[in-house]
Design a protein around this motif. Structure first.
Motif, PDB file in Angstrom:
ATOM      1  N   GLN A  24      81.895   6.533  69.848  1.00  0.00           N
ATOM      2  CA  GLN A  24      80.704   6.191  70.621  1.00  0.00           C
ATOM      3  C   GLN A  24      79.809   5.273  69.797  1.00  0.00           C
ATOM      4  N   VAL A  25      79.191   4.292  70.497  1.00  0.00           N
ATOM      5  CA  VAL A  25      78.303   3.333  69.835  1.00  0.00           C
ATOM      6  C   VAL A  25      77.006   3.265  70.635  1.00  0.00           C
ATOM      7  N   MET A  26      75.869   3.481  69.963  1.00  0.00           N
ATOM      8  CA  MET A  26      74.545   3.474  70.586  1.00  0.00           C
ATOM      9  C   MET A  26      73.778   2.227  70.155  1.00  0.00           C
ATOM     10  N   TYR A  27      73.213   1.487  71.136  1.00  0.00           N
ATOM     11  CA  TYR A  27      72.388   0.320  70.843  1.00  0.00           C
ATOM     12  C   TYR A  27      70.918   0.709  71.042  1.00  0.00           C
ATOM     13  N   ALA A  28      70.092   0.538  70.006  1.00  0.00           N
ATOM     14  CA  ALA A  28      68.672   0.909  70.065  1.00  0.00           C
ATOM     15  C   ALA A  28      67.817  -0.355  70.095  1.00  0.00           C
ATOM     16  N   LEU A  29      67.216  -0.636  71.260  1.00  0.00           N
ATOM     17  CA  LEU A  29      66.369  -1.810  71.440  1.00  0.00           C
ATOM     18  C   LEU A  29      64.904  -1.459  71.199  1.00  0.00           C
ATOM     19  N   GLU A  30      64.120  -2.459  70.791  1.00  0.00           N
ATOM     20  CA  GLU A  30      62.683  -2.223  70.576  1.00  0.00           C
ATOM     21  C   GLU A  30      61.980  -1.885  71.881  1.00  0.00           C
ATOM     22  N   GLY A  31      62.453  -2.456  72.978  1.00  0.00           N
ATOM     23  CA  GLY A  31      61.839  -2.173  74.265  1.00  0.00           C
ATOM     24  C   GLY A  31      62.499  -2.996  75.354  1.00  0.00           C
ATOM     25  N   CYS A  32      61.999  -2.811  76.578  1.00  0.00           N
ATOM     26  CA  CYS A  32      62.464  -3.565  77.740  1.00  0.00           C
ATOM     27  C   CYS A  32      61.262  -4.292  78.320  1.00  0.00           C
ATOM     28  N   TYR A  33      61.461  -5.525  78.755  1.00  0.00           N
ATOM     29  CA  TYR A  33      60.352  -6.339  79.241  1.00  0.00           C
ATOM     30  C   TYR A  33      60.706  -6.948  80.592  1.00  0.00           C
TER      31      TYR A  33
ATOM     32  N   ASN B 176      65.542 -12.052  78.940  1.00  0.00           N
ATOM     33  CA  ASN B 176      66.970 -12.013  79.201  1.00  0.00           C
ATOM     34  C   ASN B 176      67.335 -10.712  79.918  1.00  0.00           C
ATOM     35  N   THR B 177      68.436 -10.750  80.636  1.00  0.00           N
ATOM     36  CA  THR B 177      68.865  -9.566  81.384  1.00  0.00           C
ATOM     37  C   THR B 177      69.446  -8.518  80.441  1.00  0.00           C
ATOM     38  N   ASP B 178      69.510  -7.298  80.943  1.00  0.00           N
ATOM     39  CA  ASP B 178      70.101  -6.211  80.160  1.00  0.00           C
ATOM     40  C   ASP B 178      71.535  -6.563  79.750  1.00  0.00           C
ATOM     41  N   SER B 179      72.304  -7.127  80.668  1.00  0.00           N
ATOM     42  CA  SER B 179      73.691  -7.456  80.384  1.00  0.00           C
ATOM     43  C   SER B 179      73.803  -8.524  79.305  1.00  0.00           C
ATOM     44  N   THR B 180      72.953  -9.545  79.382  1.00  0.00           N
ATOM     45  CA  THR B 180      72.984 -10.611  78.380  1.00  0.00           C
ATOM     46  C   THR B 180      72.629 -10.072  77.003  1.00  0.00           C
ATOM     47  N   ILE B 181      71.612  -9.194  76.942  1.00  0.00           N
ATOM     48  CA  ILE B 181      71.196  -8.606  75.661  1.00  0.00           C
ATOM     49  C   ILE B 181      72.307  -7.731  75.094  1.00  0.00           C
ATOM     50  N   ARG B 182      72.912  -6.922  75.943  1.00  0.00           N
ATOM     51  CA  ARG B 182      73.977  -6.036  75.477  1.00  0.00           C
ATOM     52  C   ARG B 182      75.156  -6.826  74.911  1.00  0.00           C
ATOM     53  N   ASN B 183      75.569  -7.878  75.609  1.00  0.00           N
ATOM     54  CA  ASN B 183      76.667  -8.702  75.112  1.00  0.00           C
ATOM     55  C   ASN B 183      76.305  -9.432  73.824  1.00  0.00           C
TER      56      ASN B 183
END
Length: 614
Positions: free
Chosen positions: A246-255, A219-226
């Motif tokens: 402020q809100v920080m989103y911590a993802l496991e990684g980017c693929y 999925n795209t960065d935008s789709t994941i963020r939403n």
């Protein structure tokens, strides 16, 4: 307001099943708002990567986004529309997070706003003096923040516990270097990061966890963020930003493709997103919050986007505990040093001034001395907008600075006065006795010169004394203003010296009209070459060492160690570290010899994938 997640989820599903408004379908569901808030994000691109494309999106009214606060739609621009919008943002004509876009009549589908070809996007911008829903870019007082640990539908999530994540960002269990301690130090206690607001969903101070119903893999960065924003609302009842600044989103990684980034953050806004373990690199944290504070990137002497390492908005430290504050232009933009910043106007003919500078690290001891000086150019100087001057004192909160330690730095913004979002570039780093000319300053045609008279780092606070002058005593004219030049000097010169005529023959013989032998244009033998023989090399064949017999281990000063053309490298902190061989042998022409990022950079090489290259 909290809503039961099951009821909210049903309502969101019911609304989402309705047809979206499109230009072709006509008005089937009326938009709650005729505009959306312009949002722009900058990526922190890893060294060796080239994906520095600005992300431009639009934050929708909740009633136009399935009832969810903080949903960003993609903007589909045609032709040069995106470049036009980027230019408007970068030159300060559009302020993300505040200004809005008229979306009436636009094709809106699949969370995308499509602009028809030929439309002037500037005409669709609505300027807003302030944001009625929230105050943005708050840099003083208490700052409640939220860190969101994200798990995808396949169970991909960071391995760190909630308690560890809280400690890495907020220092809740003694972590020595984190976002809270660094911003407090740089602001001299004027900004206090607060871990959360005590929400019952917080699993550790300031940390929550959500599971998104999609995969990180495809999925795209935008789709994941939403998806994260939606899960916060539907599963936890948390509308963002809500009570958090402020809100920080911590993802496991980017693929997949386009993953050469450590993090990205929205300009003049509340959200930042982190790729893997970069969430706990304090330098990355400060860099991303800088974007939230409306700060742009900082380029170096080579005019690249991230290569100013005198501050955090260049490519920052990627270690767990090391951080930097900001460069002199960003320090002027921030409101932390308002009583220690001044503006001068060297465009005035005959301008001369001597100023004593103090570094921001010792701002609390500055007294009447400035920590940042803006040189007003009226936007007419070569290279961009106004120019900024400061003393990069490497101590206290600025001790981990990575370039220009204890030197006077000159930085120029790409446009404007430096009070809004603008890329900056390092123009000079000056030591004692060194000068830097600013040609055609402010479009006046004259050269303004900055000269460092003295630097004192033994006193407290340390100081640098500089003189700024145009070397003119009055407006320049074609001739001196006192009197016009005479046709000949007074007294007029005689045809020969008064005492005796300069001839080779005895003075009893009359002088000849010319020498006995006609003069040649150059000595007859040998004929001089245009350059010494053999031709000089561009630089010494072997880079000079600090002294003929000195070895790296004998150097006790970090500045001296790092000033060896890459031959030596300082390890440890400023006062108790050691100087050792960098592995490069001091030969800046062979970048691949260097095994450390610092030495690689100091020789103007490129560091990426833990390797140094040309």
């Amino acid at each position: 307001m909290r809503i039961q997640s099951s009821a909210l989820a049903f309502w969101a599903y019911a609304v989402s099943s309705l047809p979206l408004v499109t230009a072709n379908q006509g008005l089937r569901r009326k938009l709650a708002s005729n505009d959306c808030t312009i949002m722009a994000a900058e990526r922190l691109v890893l060294e060796g990567e080239d994906d520095d494309e600005m992300i431009i999106q639009c934050e929708m009214h909740p009633d136009d986004a399935d009832g969810i606060e903080g949903i960003f739609f993609e903007l589909d621009f045609a032709g040069e529309q995106k470049n036009k919008m980027k230019g408007l943002i970068k030159n300060g004509q559009v302020t993300p997070g505040r200004d809005s876009l008229d979306i009436v009549g636009k094709n809106i589908e699949d969370k995308r706003v499509k602009f028809p070809p030929g439309l002037d996007v500037a005409a669709s911008v609505k300027k807003n003096d302030d944001d009625g829903r929230r105050r943005l870019a708050v840099t003083k007082g208490d700052k409640p923040m939220l860190l969101v640990k994200v798990k995808d539908v396949n169970g991909l999530e960071l391995s760190d516990t909630h308690e560890v994540m809280s400690d890495e960002v907020f220092g809740t269990n003694g972590d020595p270097g984190n976002l809270k301690t660094s911003l407090s130090a740089c602001s001299h206690g004027q900004l206090t990061v607060v871990a959360g607001v005590g929400d019952p969903n917080e699993l550790a101070p300031g940390v929550v966890e959500v599971t998104i119903p999609i995969s990180l893999l495809d999925n795209t960065d935008s789709t994941i963020r939403n998806a994260v924003t939606t899960a916060l609302s539907t599963d936890l009842g948390i509308s963002v930003p809500g009570d958090y600044q402020q809100v920080m989103y911590a993802l496991e990684g980017c693929y997949g493709g386009g993953c050469g980034w450590a993090a990205y953050a929205y300009i003049n806004s509340w959200n930042s997103v982190y790729n893997g373990n970069y969430y706990k690199a304090v330098g990355v944290q400060v860099h991303e919050l800088g974007h939230n504070f409306n700060l742009a990137h900082s380029g170096g002497l080579n005019n690249s986007t991230y290569t100013d390492h005198t501050g955090a908005m260049g490519n920052p430290h990627y270690s767990d505990d090391l951080y930097q504050c900001f460069n002199v232009a960003k320090n002027f933009q921030l409101d932390w040093y308002d009583d220690a910043k001044i503006t001068i106007d060297p465009r005035v003919p005959g301008y001369t001034d001597t100023i004593t500078l103090v570094g921001i690290a010792e701002y609390d001891q500055a007294g009447s001395n400035p920590v940042t000086v803006r040189m007003s150019t009226g936007g007419q100087s070569p290279g961009g907008g106004d120019i900024f001057l400061g003393f990069n004192r490497a101590t206290g909160p600025n001790q981990y600075n990575d370039e220009g330690d204890d030197l006077v730095t000159i930085v120029q913004v790409s446009s404007g006065t430096g009070t809004g979002y603008s890329q900056s570039y390092l123009r000079a780093k000056l030591g004692v006795g060194e000068s830097h000319p600013l040609y055609n300053f402010g479009g006046t045609g004259k050269t303004v010169t900055v000269t460092v008279n003295s630097i004192d780092i033994e006193s407290s606070p340390g100081t640098a004394v500089v003189t700024i002058t145009d070397n003119l005593t009055s407006p320049p004219t074609d001739a001196p203003t006192t009197s016009p030049p005479s046709n000949a000097p007074t007294p007029p010169p005689t045809g020969a010296p008064v005492t005796a005529a300069p001839t080779n023959p005895p003075t009893t013989s009359p002088p000849s009209n010319a020498p006995t032998s006609p003069p040649t244009n150059a000595p007859t033998n040998p004929v001089p070459t245009r350059a010494p023989t053999p031709n000089p090399t561009p630089g010494p064949t072997v880079p000079p060492t600090p002294s003929p017999t000195q070895v790296c281990s004998a150097i006790s000063s970090r500045n001296a160690c790092n000033n060896t053309s890459g031959r030596c490298e300082w390890s440890g902190n400023r006062r108790s570290g050691t100087c050792g061989d960098s592995g490069g042998g001091g030969d800046c022409s062979t970048c691949s010899n260097f095994t450390s990022r610092k030495s690689c950079r100091r020789c103007g090489c490129t560091w990426g994938n833990k390797q140094c290259s040309n």
